[in-house]
Design an enzyme around this catalytic site. Sequence first.
Site, PDB file in Angstrom:
ATOM      1  CG  ASN A   9      -1.729   1.217   1.413  1.00 46.07           C
ATOM      2  OD1 ASN A   9      -1.797   2.060   0.509  1.00 46.07           O
ATOM      3  ND2 ASN A   9      -2.380   1.353   2.557  1.00 46.07           N
ATOM      4  CD1 TRP A  10       3.482   0.906  -2.819  1.00 44.47           C
ATOM      5  CD2 TRP A  10       3.525   2.002  -4.778  1.00 44.47           C
ATOM      6  NE1 TRP A  10       4.151   0.118  -3.727  1.00 44.47           N
ATOM      7  CE2 TRP A  10       4.189   0.770  -4.934  1.00 44.47           C
ATOM      8  CE3 TRP A  10       3.417   2.852  -5.875  1.00 44.47           C
ATOM      9  CZ2 TRP A  10       4.759   0.366  -6.151  1.00 44.47           C
ATOM     10  CZ3 TRP A  10       3.983   2.456  -7.095  1.00 44.47           C
ATOM     11  CH2 TRP A  10       4.651   1.224  -7.230  1.00 44.47           C
ATOM     12  CE  LYS A  11      -0.305   3.268   4.741  1.00 44.91           C
ATOM     13  NZ  LYS A  11      -0.275   3.359   6.170  1.00 44.91           N
ATOM     14  CG  HIS A  92      -6.047   1.759   5.113  1.00 45.54           C
ATOM     15  ND1 HIS A  92      -5.664   2.762   5.969  1.00 45.54           N
ATOM     16  CD2 HIS A  92      -4.984   0.925   4.984  1.00 45.54           C
ATOM     17  CE1 HIS A  92      -4.399   2.539   6.332  1.00 45.54           C
ATOM     18  NE2 HIS A  92      -3.968   1.429   5.754  1.00 45.54           N
ATOM     19  CD  GLU A  94      -3.199   5.439   6.639  1.00 46.31           C
ATOM     20  OE1 GLU A  94      -3.144   5.476   5.401  1.00 46.31           O
ATOM     21  OE2 GLU A  94      -2.306   4.924   7.335  1.00 46.31           O
ATOM     22  CD  GLU A 164      -3.631  -2.534   7.171  1.00 45.72           C
ATOM     23  OE1 GLU A 164      -2.525  -2.728   6.670  1.00 45.72           O
ATOM     24  OE2 GLU A 164      -4.320  -1.533   6.930  1.00 45.72           O
ATOM     25  N   GLY A 170       2.297   2.318  10.772  1.00 48.75           N
ATOM     26  CA  GLY A 170       3.248   3.419  10.620  1.00 48.75           C
ATOM     27  C   GLY A 170       3.922   3.843  11.916  1.00 48.75           C
ATOM     28  CB  SER A 210       5.097  -1.551  12.102  1.00 50.78           C
ATOM     29  OG  SER A 210       4.671  -0.216  12.299  1.00 50.78           O
ATOM     30  N   GLY A 231       2.775  -1.091   4.309  1.00 51.69           N
ATOM     31  CA  GLY A 231       2.837   0.334   3.992  1.00 51.69           C
ATOM     32  C   GLY A 231       4.282   0.757   3.776  1.00 51.69           C
ATOM     33  N   GLY A 232       4.885   1.307   4.804  1.00 54.46           N
ATOM     34  CA  GLY A 232       6.234   1.869   4.717  1.00 54.46           C
ATOM     35  C   GLY A 232       7.244   0.980   4.002  1.00 54.46           C
TER      36      GLY A 232
HETATM   37  P1  PGA Z   1       2.669   0.323   7.640  1.00 51.78           P
HETATM   38  O1  PGA Z   1       1.218   0.509   6.979  1.00 51.78           O
HETATM   39  O2  PGA Z   1       3.245  -0.950   7.096  1.00 51.78           O
HETATM   40  O3  PGA Z   1       3.443   1.540   7.218  1.00 51.78           O
HETATM   41  O4  PGA Z   1       2.467   0.254   9.118  1.00 51.78           O
HETATM   42  C1  PGA Z   1       0.360  -0.576   6.767  1.00 51.78           C
HETATM   43  C2  PGA Z   1      -0.931  -0.108   6.144  1.00 51.78           C
HETATM   44  O5  PGA Z   1      -1.426   0.954   6.527  1.00 51.78           O
HETATM   45  O6  PGA Z   1      -1.481  -0.754   5.227  1.00 51.78           O
END
Ligand code: PGA
Length: 253
Positions: A9-11, A92, A94, A164, A170, A210, A231-232
């Site tokens: 997930n590149w956000k 998600h 967010e 998640e 993050g 994470s 994500g990251g």
């Molecule tokens: P993260 O994000 O790996 O940066 O914690 C995961 C996600 O939000 O899908």
Amino acid sequence: MRSKIVAGNWKMNLSQSEAKQLCKEVNNMNIGSGIEVYIFPPMLYVSDCKSSSTVVKVGAQNAYPKDSGAYTGEVSMWQLKEAGIDAVLIGHSERREYFNEDHTLLKQKLDAALFHGVKPFFCCGEPLEIRQDGSFLKYVKNQLEESVFHLSANDFEKVVLAYEPIWAIGTGQTASTEQAEEMHAAIRSWVEEKYGNTIAENTSILYGGSCNPGNAQALFACENVDGGLIGGASLKAADFSVLVAEETWTILN
Ligand code: PGA
């Protein structure tokens, strides 16, 4: 047998040229046998990434449930399907938090994605205060009951679930393998209650929060963890390549 999946997930990250480069690198990675890899770039880059992807599947981070019309700024599930996009993230944390997406909207998105044949990755997970007060299983079960468990068995089989925990996204604070396995096993048991054993056994439940090269092997080795939504670490080719590599998964075989 359920699919093993690693999804990036590149956000809202990367310039156009960086996205192009990373897409190329991911497609050239040495992916372990039987592992499905998805990338979810920002909407602006989704089509380009799809056209230049030979190996990995490409999804959108969001889409609107109506097919077309006066919804300025939105892209529909139907449009994703028309453009040949494989998958979509729904629920998600967010989007729930910053864009006030509620159970009803998420349910509509899930229905629209399934109607158009775009594979939904449905995310669930509790905030820190719910983890701390101990009601996290109830909280996540409710998220699934409100937005997912209305589906027919035939539709549900096409859904990938991603757990998640919000406190792990993050933050660098990953769920322990015990915490992840407890929730994943619980999710699978609720799926079993609702859809029966075969469907429960075939449902892929990804962990997100994470997840990185240092903890992925232990997480992916958990009996009920079928991969990760990353994500990251999906933004760095060197890290992501470890997550999709055979060695990270070998203790499963
Ligand atoms: P993260 O994000 O790996 O940066 O914690 C995961 C996600 O939000 O899908």
